[in-house]
Design a protein around this motif. Structure first.
Motif, short mmCIF file in Angstrom:
data_model
loop_
_atom_site.label_atom_id
_atom_site.label_comp_id
_atom_site.label_asym_id
_atom_site.label_seq_id
_atom_site.Cartn_x
_atom_site.Cartn_y
_atom_site.Cartn_z
N GLU A 7 0.85 -1.19 0.00
CA GLU A 7 0.00 0.00 0.00
C GLU A 7 0.89 1.24 0.00
O GLU A 7 1.86 1.33 0.75
CB GLU A 7 -0.90 0.02 1.23
CG GLU A 7 -1.80 1.24 1.29
CD GLU A 7 -2.70 1.26 2.50
OE1 GLU A 7 -3.66 2.02 2.49
OE2 GLU A 7 -2.43 0.51 3.47
N CYS A 8 0.52 2.19 -0.84
CA CYS A 8 1.24 3.46 -0.88
C CYS A 8 0.63 4.37 0.18
O CYS A 8 -0.57 4.61 0.20
CB CYS A 8 1.10 4.11 -2.26
SG CYS A 8 1.92 5.71 -2.36
N SER A 10 1.16 7.45 0.49
CA SER A 10 0.94 8.78 -0.06
C SER A 10 -0.40 8.87 -0.79
O SER A 10 -1.20 9.76 -0.51
CB SER A 10 2.08 9.13 -1.02
OG SER A 10 1.86 10.38 -1.61
N CYS A 11 -0.66 7.92 -1.71
CA CYS A 11 -1.90 8.00 -2.52
C CYS A 11 -2.87 6.86 -2.24
O CYS A 11 -3.90 6.75 -2.91
CB CYS A 11 -1.54 8.05 -4.00
SG CYS A 11 -0.83 6.54 -4.66
N ASN A 12 -2.56 5.99 -1.27
CA ASN A 12 -3.41 4.86 -0.87
C ASN A 12 -3.64 3.82 -1.97
O ASN A 12 -4.60 3.06 -1.92
CB ASN A 12 -4.76 5.34 -0.33
CG ASN A 12 -4.61 6.13 0.94
OD1 ASN A 12 -3.74 5.84 1.76
ND2 ASN A 12 -5.43 7.15 1.11
N ASN A 13 -2.76 3.79 -2.96
CA ASN A 13 -2.83 2.77 -4.00
C ASN A 13 -2.44 1.42 -3.40
O ASN A 13 -1.48 1.32 -2.64
CB ASN A 13 -1.88 3.15 -5.15
CG ASN A 13 -1.88 2.13 -6.25
OD1 ASN A 13 -2.89 1.50 -6.54
ND2 ASN A 13 -0.73 1.94 -6.87
N ILE A 14 -3.19 0.37 -3.73
CA ILE A 14 -2.89 -0.97 -3.22
C ILE A 14 -2.63 -1.88 -4.42
O ILE A 14 -3.40 -1.89 -5.38
CB ILE A 14 -4.06 -1.52 -2.38
CG1 ILE A 14 -4.24 -0.66 -1.14
CG2 ILE A 14 -3.82 -2.97 -2.01
CD1 ILE A 14 -5.41 -1.06 -0.27
N VAL A 15 -1.52 -2.61 -4.35
CA VAL A 15 -1.18 -3.56 -5.42
C VAL A 15 -0.78 -4.89 -4.81
O VAL A 15 -0.33 -4.96 -3.67
CB VAL A 15 -0.03 -3.04 -6.32
CG1 VAL A 15 -0.44 -1.82 -7.09
CG2 VAL A 15 1.22 -2.78 -5.53
N GLU A 16 -0.98 -5.94 -5.58
CA GLU A 16 -0.52 -7.28 -5.18
C GLU A 16 0.59 -7.69 -6.13
O GLU A 16 0.46 -7.54 -7.34
CB GLU A 16 -1.67 -8.28 -5.25
CG GLU A 16 -2.71 -8.10 -4.18
CD GLU A 16 -3.78 -9.17 -4.21
OE1 GLU A 16 -3.90 -9.90 -5.22
OE2 GLU A 16 -4.50 -9.29 -3.23
N THR A 27 12.24 -2.90 -1.55
CA THR A 27 11.45 -1.71 -1.84
C THR A 27 10.64 -1.87 -3.11
O THR A 27 11.12 -2.38 -4.11
CB THR A 27 12.35 -0.46 -2.00
OG1 THR A 27 13.65 -0.84 -2.38
CG2 THR A 27 12.40 0.35 -0.76
N ILE A 28 9.40 -1.44 -3.02
CA ILE A 28 8.49 -1.39 -4.17
C ILE A 28 8.03 0.06 -4.25
O ILE A 28 7.68 0.67 -3.24
CB ILE A 28 7.27 -2.30 -3.95
CG1 ILE A 28 7.69 -3.76 -3.81
CG2 ILE A 28 6.24 -2.15 -5.06
CD1 ILE A 28 8.15 -4.41 -5.08
N CYS A 33 2.36 7.50 -8.03
CA CYS A 33 3.05 8.69 -7.49
C CYS A 33 4.55 8.50 -7.36
O CYS A 33 5.27 9.46 -7.11
CB CYS A 33 2.45 9.10 -6.15
SG CYS A 33 2.78 7.93 -4.81
N GLY A 34 5.06 7.25 -7.50
CA GLY A 34 6.49 7.01 -7.46
C GLY A 34 7.08 6.90 -6.07
O GLY A 34 8.28 6.70 -5.91
N LYS A 35 6.26 7.03 -5.04
CA LYS A 35 6.77 6.95 -3.66
C LYS A 35 6.89 5.48 -3.24
O LYS A 35 6.29 4.59 -3.82
CB LYS A 35 5.83 7.69 -2.71
CG LYS A 35 5.63 9.14 -3.09
CD LYS A 35 6.02 10.05 -1.99
CE LYS A 35 5.96 11.46 -2.54
NZ LYS A 35 5.55 12.43 -1.65
N GLU A 36 7.66 5.25 -2.17
CA GLU A 36 7.89 3.91 -1.67
C GLU A 36 6.60 3.34 -1.06
O GLU A 36 5.86 4.04 -0.37
CB GLU A 36 9.00 3.93 -0.61
CG GLU A 36 9.44 2.56 -0.20
CD GLU A 36 10.64 2.61 0.73
OE1 GLU A 36 10.75 1.67 1.54
OE2 GLU A 36 11.44 3.55 0.66
#
Length: 96
Positions: A7-8, A10-16, A27-28, A33-36
């Motif tokens: 989960e990001c 910064s922008c609350n993006n969630i990926v699997e 690190t992913i 947004c490019g943040k960790e």
């Protein structure tokens, strides 16, 4: 292969992401947004085992059958001791 959820913050993006067992990246980065991103723990999926052959399920059914047979045997013995005849299953109603 294990699935990891990130989960990001910064922008609350969630990926699997799926990785091999021996590979777990440190690190992913978020694709938006490019943040960790931070690895989050997701509870495992629940499932139901259907059909026969599964440990636990068959043993419970077997135990139920054994208990039921024991009950019927007890009732049959009580009826015989009371002098009643038992010729069919409907005769095996519980003795009060």
């Amino acid at each position: 292969m294990p699935t990891y959820t990130y989960e990001c913050k910064s922008c609350n993006n969630i990926v699997e992401k799926i990785f091999e067992i021996n590979v777990s990246p440190n690190t992913i980065f978020c694709e938006f947004c490019g943040k960790e991103m931070e690895k989050i723990i997701v509870p495992g999926a629940s499932f139901i085992l259907k059909g026969g052959g599964w440990p636990g399920k068959d043993s419970k059914e077997k135990n139920y059958r054994q208990e039921r047979n024991n009950e019927l045997s007890d009732v049959m013995n009580q009826k015989r001791e009371a002098g009643e005849s038992v010729t069919k299953i409907s005769d095996l109603k519980k003795v009060k």
